[in-house]
Design a protein around this motif. Structure first.
Motif, PDB file in Angstrom:
ATOM      1  N   THR A 172       7.906  -3.173  24.808  1.00 54.95           N
ATOM      2  CA  THR A 172       7.024  -4.291  25.143  1.00 54.95           C
ATOM      3  C   THR A 172       5.921  -4.440  24.094  1.00 54.95           C
ATOM      4  OG1 THR A 172       5.717  -2.819  26.574  1.00 54.95           O
ATOM      5  CG2 THR A 172       7.415  -4.168  27.626  1.00 54.95           C
ATOM      6  N   LEU A 173       5.258  -5.592  24.136  1.00 57.78           N
ATOM      7  CA  LEU A 173       4.257  -5.947  23.131  1.00 57.78           C
ATOM      8  C   LEU A 173       2.886  -5.376  23.456  1.00 57.78           C
ATOM      9  CD1 LEU A 173       5.074  -9.747  22.646  1.00 57.78           C
ATOM     10  CD2 LEU A 173       5.754  -7.856  21.165  1.00 57.78           C
TER      11      LEU A 173
ATOM     12  N   THR B 265      -0.990 -11.792  21.612  1.00 57.32           N
ATOM     13  CA  THR B 265      -1.823 -12.871  21.071  1.00 57.32           C
ATOM     14  C   THR B 265      -1.086 -13.624  19.960  1.00 57.32           C
ATOM     15  OG1 THR B 265      -3.818 -11.622  21.625  1.00 57.32           O
ATOM     16  CG2 THR B 265      -4.058 -13.412  20.029  1.00 57.32           C
ATOM     17  N   GLU B 266      -0.326 -12.896  19.164  1.00 60.63           N
ATOM     18  CA  GLU B 266       0.452 -13.531  18.098  1.00 60.63           C
ATOM     19  C   GLU B 266       1.605 -14.366  18.657  1.00 60.63           C
ATOM     20  OE1 GLU B 266       1.744 -10.617  15.271  1.00 60.63           O
ATOM     21  OE2 GLU B 266      -0.281  -9.789  15.006  1.00 60.63           O
TER      22      GLU B 266
ATOM     23  N   LEU C 202      11.666 -10.878  24.135  1.00 59.09           N
ATOM     24  CA  LEU C 202      10.350 -11.112  23.537  1.00 59.09           C
ATOM     25  C   LEU C 202       9.374  -9.952  23.738  1.00 59.09           C
ATOM     26  CD1 LEU C 202       9.973 -14.832  24.623  1.00 59.09           C
ATOM     27  CD2 LEU C 202      10.111 -14.024  22.256  1.00 59.09           C
ATOM     28  N   GLY C 203       9.790  -8.929  24.468  1.00 60.88           N
ATOM     29  CA  GLY C 203       8.901  -7.798  24.706  1.00 60.88           C
ATOM     30  C   GLY C 203       7.871  -8.045  25.788  1.00 60.88           C
ATOM     31  N   LEU C 204       8.192  -8.965  26.706  1.00 59.45           N
ATOM     32  CA  LEU C 204       7.286  -9.267  27.813  1.00 59.45           C
ATOM     33  C   LEU C 204       7.634  -8.501  29.080  1.00 59.45           C
ATOM     34  CD1 LEU C 204       7.150 -13.153  27.373  1.00 59.45           C
ATOM     35  CD2 LEU C 204       5.337 -11.527  26.797  1.00 59.45           C
ATOM     36  N   LEU C 205       8.829  -7.901  29.101  1.00 61.00           N
ATOM     37  CA  LEU C 205       9.306  -7.230  30.309  1.00 61.00           C
ATOM     38  C   LEU C 205      10.095  -5.994  29.924  1.00 61.00           C
ATOM     39  CD1 LEU C 205       9.726  -7.251  33.407  1.00 61.00           C
ATOM     40  CD2 LEU C 205      11.710  -8.742  33.044  1.00 61.00           C
TER      41      LEU C 205
ATOM     42  N   ILE D  20      11.636 -11.440  18.071  1.00 58.96           N
ATOM     43  CA  ILE D  20      12.618 -10.708  18.861  1.00 58.96           C
ATOM     44  C   ILE D  20      12.308  -9.207  18.798  1.00 58.96           C
ATOM     45  CG2 ILE D  20      15.063 -10.121  19.147  1.00 58.96           C
ATOM     46  CD1 ILE D  20      15.754 -12.849  17.965  1.00 58.96           C
ATOM     47  N   ILE D  21      11.984  -8.642  19.936  1.00 56.48           N
ATOM     48  CA  ILE D  21      11.588  -7.234  20.032  1.00 56.48           C
ATOM     49  C   ILE D  21      12.757  -6.359  20.479  1.00 56.48           C
ATOM     50  CG2 ILE D  21       9.979  -5.605  21.097  1.00 56.48           C
ATOM     51  CD1 ILE D  21       8.715  -7.691  19.175  1.00 56.48           C
ATOM     52  N   ASN D  22      13.543  -6.875  21.392  1.00 50.84           N
ATOM     53  CA  ASN D  22      14.705  -6.142  21.923  1.00 50.84           C
ATOM     54  C   ASN D  22      15.963  -6.999  21.697  1.00 50.84           C
ATOM     55  OD1 ASN D  22      13.331  -3.802  23.365  1.00 50.84           O
ATOM     56  ND2 ASN D  22      12.308  -5.541  24.317  1.00 50.84           N
ATOM     57  N   ARG D  23      16.844  -6.511  20.873  1.00 56.54           N
ATOM     58  CA  ARG D  23      18.033  -7.314  20.525  1.00 56.54           C
ATOM     59  C   ARG D  23      19.169  -7.126  21.513  1.00 56.54           C
ATOM     60  NH1 ARG D  23      17.286  -9.724  15.884  1.00 56.54           N
ATOM     61  NH2 ARG D  23      15.578  -8.990  14.559  1.00 56.54           N
ATOM     62  N   LYS D  24      19.344  -5.933  22.012  1.00 59.44           N
ATOM     63  CA  LYS D  24      20.469  -5.656  22.911  1.00 59.44           C
ATOM     64  C   LYS D  24      20.023  -5.848  24.346  1.00 59.44           C
ATOM     65  CE  LYS D  24      22.839  -2.481  19.776  1.00 59.44           C
ATOM     66  NZ  LYS D  24      23.391  -1.121  19.585  1.00 59.44           N
ATOM     67  N   VAL D  25      20.055  -7.124  24.761  1.00 58.14           N
ATOM     68  CA  VAL D  25      19.676  -7.484  26.125  1.00 58.14           C
ATOM     69  C   VAL D  25      20.865  -8.172  26.762  1.00 58.14           C
ATOM     70  CG1 VAL D  25      18.153  -8.878  27.550  1.00 58.14           C
ATOM     71  CG2 VAL D  25      17.246  -7.738  25.513  1.00 58.14           C
TER      72      VAL D  25
END
Length: 282
Positions: free
Chosen positions: A10-11, A17-18, A226-229, A276-281
């Motif tokens: 996660t972010l 903010t970015e 997106l690294g939100l969850l 993109i933070i996590n590619r394998k979703v």
């Protein structure tokens, strides 16, 4: 010992903010009047009377399960069976009117479910005068009891007719059973958010800041990318986790990001590589 489920990355707050300008731009792009034509929210816009809007919207949200085009067709069919006068139909409903639901089916909804949902709504209108007043009563109780609004709504909604079959209860979610309550929070997004070209904003019993995002598989998948969850389950705990980050992005209107995440997942918007933070979703 069972293996602990691996969570997604996660972010940080700085990274959130970015990300905010990208999500805000998506909201602005997707939350436009044309969105209404393909979405079940159209059934609130189809009426001028607030009572009709509240009740048509509730049925539309409760039935919003599966492909949007099929949902829209089934809600249209239901309202047609009500002669396109949902408030009048519900207020004057009697056992003799049960034939209006003959052979109606949508997913696991059957005529008996529509009958009891109508009976409950009728009792609510008789006791509280309007659907919004009932929601306000639930919100006041939730604050007193320090419970989630939707949990209190579920509890109160089903107290009026204890003779109702158990099967009908499954059509109204309860976060205290760890449900994401996606359809009810979608309904509240429609009813509560103001100054939106899509959401009618016809109720005032809570503020938009108190809304939570309607979490479905599409929204959850993009939130993880997106690294939100971080959680893998689409449940109430995931709603709370995601909502914490969305409130950081906009404390006054966190549910607006439903448009951005839904737009990525269903409407085909692209996520730039840098976000993109996590590619394998899955």
């Amino acid at each position: 010992m069972p293996r602990k489920r691996k969570k997604f990355k996660t972010l940080s707050r700085n990274k959130l903010t970015e990300l905010k300008p990208f999500l805000d731009e998506l909201v602005e792009k997707i939350e436009e009047p044309d969105y209404i034509n393909e979405d079940p929210v159209q059934f609130m816009h189809a009426f001028d009377d607030k009572r009709d809007q509240e009740l048509a919207g509730f049925f539309a949200a409760t039935m919003a399960w599966g492909r949007r085009d099929i949902v829209n067709a089934k809600v249209e069919e239901l309202l047609q069976r009500m002669q396109y006068k949902p408030a009048e139909f519900i207020e004057h409903y009697s056992e003799d009117d049960f034939s209006a639901f003959d052979s109606f089916k949508h997913r696991t909804f059957k005529p008996i479910d529509m009958h009891w949902l109508t009976k409950i709504l009728q009792t609510i209108l008789l006791k509280y005068g309007s659907f919004e007043r009932f929601w306000k009563h639930c919100a006041d109780e939730a604050k007193c009891q320090k419970r989630e609004l939707i949990a209190v709504f579920h509890e109160k909604f089903f107290t009026f007719h204890p003779e109702m079959p158990q099967r009908t209860r499954k059509h109204v979610s309860n976060p205290e059973k760890n449900s994401s309550a996606k359809r009810l929070y979608m309904y509240l997004r429609w009813c509560i958010r103001k100054n939106s070209p899509v959401d009618p904003g016809i109720m005032d019993f809570i503020s938009p800041a108190e809304l939570k995002i309607p979490l479905d598989v599409h929204v959850a998948r993009q939130a993880r990318k997106l690294g939100l969850l971080s959680r893998k389950q689409n449940d109430w705990k995931s709603v709370l986790e995601l909502n914490t980050r969305l409130k950081f992005l906009d404390p006054e209107d966190p549910a607006k990001y439903d448009y951005a995440l839904f737009g990525i997942g269903v409407l085909g918007s692209e996520i730039p590589e840098k976000y993109i933070i996590n590619r394998k979703v899955d």
